[in-house]
Design a protein around this motif. Structure first.
Motif, mmCIF file in Angstrom:
data_model
loop_
_atom_site.group_PDB
_atom_site.id
_atom_site.type_symbol
_atom_site.label_atom_id
_atom_site.label_comp_id
_atom_site.label_asym_id
_atom_site.label_seq_id
_atom_site.Cartn_x
_atom_site.Cartn_y
_atom_site.Cartn_z
ATOM 1 N N ARG A 344 0.854 -1.196 0.000
ATOM 2 C CA ARG A 344 0.000 0.000 0.000
ATOM 3 C C ARG A 344 0.890 1.246 0.000
ATOM 4 N NH1 ARG A 344 -4.667 2.605 1.078
ATOM 5 N NH2 ARG A 344 -4.572 4.348 2.537
ATOM 6 N N SER A 346 1.124 5.573 -0.199
ATOM 7 C CA SER A 346 0.361 6.815 -0.008
ATOM 8 C C SER A 346 1.280 8.030 -0.170
ATOM 9 C CB SER A 346 -0.277 6.851 1.390
ATOM 10 O OG SER A 346 -1.224 5.821 1.529
ATOM 11 N N ASP A 367 -3.197 7.589 -3.444
ATOM 12 C CA ASP A 367 -3.246 6.312 -2.725
ATOM 13 C C ASP A 367 -3.248 5.168 -3.718
ATOM 14 O OD1 ASP A 367 -3.422 7.137 0.053
ATOM 15 O OD2 ASP A 367 -5.409 7.911 -0.439
ATOM 16 N N ASN A 369 -3.540 1.052 -3.645
ATOM 17 C CA ASN A 369 -3.897 -0.062 -2.772
ATOM 18 C C ASN A 369 -3.020 -1.284 -3.038
ATOM 19 O OD1 ASN A 369 -6.037 1.379 -1.543
ATOM 20 N ND2 ASN A 369 -7.351 0.925 -3.298
ATOM 21 N N GLU A 370 -3.016 -2.183 -2.072
ATOM 22 C CA GLU A 370 -2.233 -3.413 -2.167
ATOM 23 C C GLU A 370 -2.622 -4.217 -3.408
ATOM 24 O OE1 GLU A 370 -1.957 -7.618 0.318
ATOM 25 O OE2 GLU A 370 -2.727 -5.805 1.308
ATOM 26 N N GLU A 372 -2.602 -3.406 -6.453
ATOM 27 C CA GLU A 372 -3.263 -2.608 -7.491
ATOM 28 C C GLU A 372 -2.249 -2.147 -8.546
ATOM 29 O OE1 GLU A 372 -6.877 0.468 -6.947
ATOM 30 O OE2 GLU A 372 -4.958 1.235 -6.220
ATOM 31 N N THR A 532 1.791 -4.802 -6.184
ATOM 32 C CA THR A 532 1.493 -3.389 -6.422
ATOM 33 C C THR A 532 2.398 -2.863 -7.528
ATOM 34 O OG1 THR A 532 0.931 -3.127 -4.089
ATOM 35 C CG2 THR A 532 1.354 -1.111 -5.357
#
Length: 587
Positions: A344, A346, A367, A369-370, A372, A532
């Motif tokens: 993750r 940010s 952001d 996400n895991e 993604e 990710t």
């Protein structure tokens, strides 16, 4: 550190340099002891010559003459041995010192910020790490100890001369102050001249390296004549720098030689008269004084020459220490080590500028996400590549924060952070080595089986095996033996074999052929699976399936969503960009 050229010698710099001999103190002391021995032997030869003339030749004592000759041969043999040990270990010490300095310099340079290399000429840094450090070795091999040895010789010789005849010594000393003054002026002038020489050497190295690296551009735009003219100008400055040193040498050494000849004339005139009158001076003393005066002046001339070497070494040391003193490192104050990473990411109101008051990123909040896949698009200069540079901490942000799994990256150890991130750049850099070593980067923890398995998984094993020697194929400097698409495939495998939790692809398909693009697209789908990923691309067709697309313009995020969502925005940035590319494909 002193910068003033007029100062004849920088003792503070010299003291710092001498600290590098601390691990080799025994050798240092041995070389110093050898210098003392040489000064003693220097006086023994004229003394024995005097004894041969006065005690054996004039009285015609053949037996004593033979003894003196044997003694002279013994002294010469011992002097040769001492000279050998002195020269060998002085050079050995110099090589040990520069090895340590070079290792320290390279280690220091490994930690520099990317911004330092953005602003520094590669040729100058190569000069510092190679030729400048090599010049430092001459301080020990030809400078420092040689000067010490010569000074000791002069002191011992002068003491012996006074003991033998204060009158003849006075004649010699009449000329000495003039030579000392000339030597002092010579030293100051040569220091300034050598600083100019080292500057011109750096400029020349930098120019040649850049033009050889960019020779394709030079020839493509027919700039050969222009670059030739530029090279001639730089080379002319380099020549003038050296000519200045030659000019000072051509003035000083004839003066020293003339002074030496005048001294010999005075000794022969005064000593010969005294010896002829039956004074305390003998023929042996006069002959010995002629040799002693030459031995006194010769080290003086050599000291000036060795001081040139010492000055060049000091100028080189000054330049090397300037790099060592450069504080351009990313501060690795993090105490946290990442054991497992979910992925993750940010960015919270991140601002950044390469040049002060000229922001490149203007309050980016993002952001990921895991697991993604996020694509970033935008015009050149929008700040896309800057984002990934900041994620790996190649640069320090001005304000805001960046975190991975809710951990601020500034609190994570730098090595630990980068171990979990793999980056595939558009401009792939390959070393002049085998494909296997370029993939593993000589990491002993990565086995051949792992590399073969990873290559098969992303579909490039057959391509590598089709090359001569397969994985042992040497790609030469910067990978020139491979096409841009092939280099890109190697970089994909390099990233994949590390099994990173976070993957960054920076415009990885922007300059390759359609066949390679398909291979890379397949490889991309494989290596982004389950991790990710941040993808930066000009070709929008390659990012249609991204979970999220971030659209940037002038350092800001202007749009965010998936491919279909962004196309629905009326007169949107992404939609306009896509329509332009789609229209170009249709045409």
């Amino acid at each position: 550190m002193a910068e003033k050229s007029g100062s004849a010698f920088d003792f503070k710099l010299f003291k710092r340099l001498i600290t590098y001999t601390n691990p080799y103190r025994l050798t240092f002391y041995f070389v110093a002891f050898s210098a003392i021995l040489l000064s003693v032997f220097a006086v023994l030869r004229p003394y024995l010559l005097q004894q041969i003339i006065d005690e054996s030749l004039i009285p015609k004592n053949n037996e004593l003459l033979l003894n003196f000759i044997l003694l002279m041969l013994t002294v010469l043999f011992l002097e040769v041995i001492s000279q050998f040990l002195f020269i060998y270990f002085a050079n050995w010490l110099g090589q040990e010192v520069i090895r340590d300095i070079r290792v320290k310099l390279f280690e220091h340079m490994l930690g520099f910020k990317k911004q330092y290399y953005d602003q520094s000429a590669v040729g100058r840094l190569v000069t510092r790490a190679v030729s400048d450090i090599e010049t430092i070795a001459s301080i020990f091999s030809q400078g420092l100890f040689m000067i010490i040895s010569d000074l000791l010789k002069m002191l011992v010789i002068l003491g012996y001369m006074i003991y033998q005849s204060w009158q003849l010594t006075l004649l010699v000393l009449v000329v000495l102050p003039f030579i000392l003054y000339a030597t002092r002026v010579f030293q100051k002038k040569m220091k300034a001249a050598f600083e100019e020489v080292r500057t011109q050497v750096s400029n020349l190295n930098s120019f040649v390296q850049e033009r050889i690296t960019g020779m394709k551009i030079v020839q493509l735009f027919t700039r050969e004549e222009t670059e030739y003219a530029n090279f001639k100008e730089i080379n002319e400055k380099h020549k003038k720098g050296w000519i200045k040193t030659v000019w000072y040498n051509s003035i000083f050494f004839p003066i020293a030689e003339m002074s030496s000849s005048i001294t010999i004339g005075l000794i022969v005139w005064f000593g010969g008269l005294k010896a002829a009158q039956g004074d305390v001076l003998t023929l042996g003393v006069v002959i010995a004084f002629i040799e002693l005066s030459q031995m006194l002046f010769r080290p003086l001339r050599q000291i000036a020459d060795k001081f040139n070497t010492l000055q060049m070494g000091m100028v080189a040391a000054q330049r090397v220490f300037r790099v060592l003193d450069t504080n351009s490192k990313i501060e690795d104050k993090g105490k946290m080590s990442l054991e497992s990473v979910r992925g993750r990411i940010s960015f919270d109101n991140v601002r950044f500028s390469y040049v002060q008051d000229e922001e490149v990123l203007k309050g980016i909040t993002l952001d990921v996400n895991e697991g993604e896949t996020v694509a970033i698009v935008g015009a050149t200069g929008a700040g896309k590549s800057t984002i990934i540079n900041l994620l790996s901490r190649f640069y320090e942000i001005d304000s805001g924060s960046i975190s991975i799994d809710d951990k601020n990256i500034e609190e994570i150890q730098l090595a630990s952070l980068r171990e979990h991130i793999a980056v595939v750049l558009q401009d792939v850099f390959l070393f002049a080595d085998t494909i296997f070593n370029n993939i593993t980067l000589n990491n002993p923890d990565v086995s051949e089986e792992q590399v073969y398995k990873a290559a098969k998984e992303i579909g490039i094993h057959d391509f590598i095996m089709s090359l001569p020697n397969g994985y042992q194929y040497n790609v030469k400097e910067r990978g020139v033996m491979l096409s841009s698409g092939q280099r890109q495939l190697i970089s994909f495998l390099r990233a994949f074999v590390t099994n990173p939790e976070i993957l960054v692809l920076d415009e990885a398909t922007s300059s390759i052929d359609s066949h390679s693009e398909q291979l890379i697209q397949d490889a991309t789908n494989k290596i982004t699976e389950g991790r990710t990923s941040i993808v930066i691309a000009h070709r929008l067709a390659t990012i249609k399936n991204a979970d999220k697309i971030i659209v940037m313009d002038e350092g800001k995020i202007v749009e965010e969503g998936n491919h279909n969502e962004l196309l629905e925005i009326e007169d949107g940035y992404y939609r306009n960009l896509y329509e332009v590319q789609f229209a170009a494909v249709v045409e």
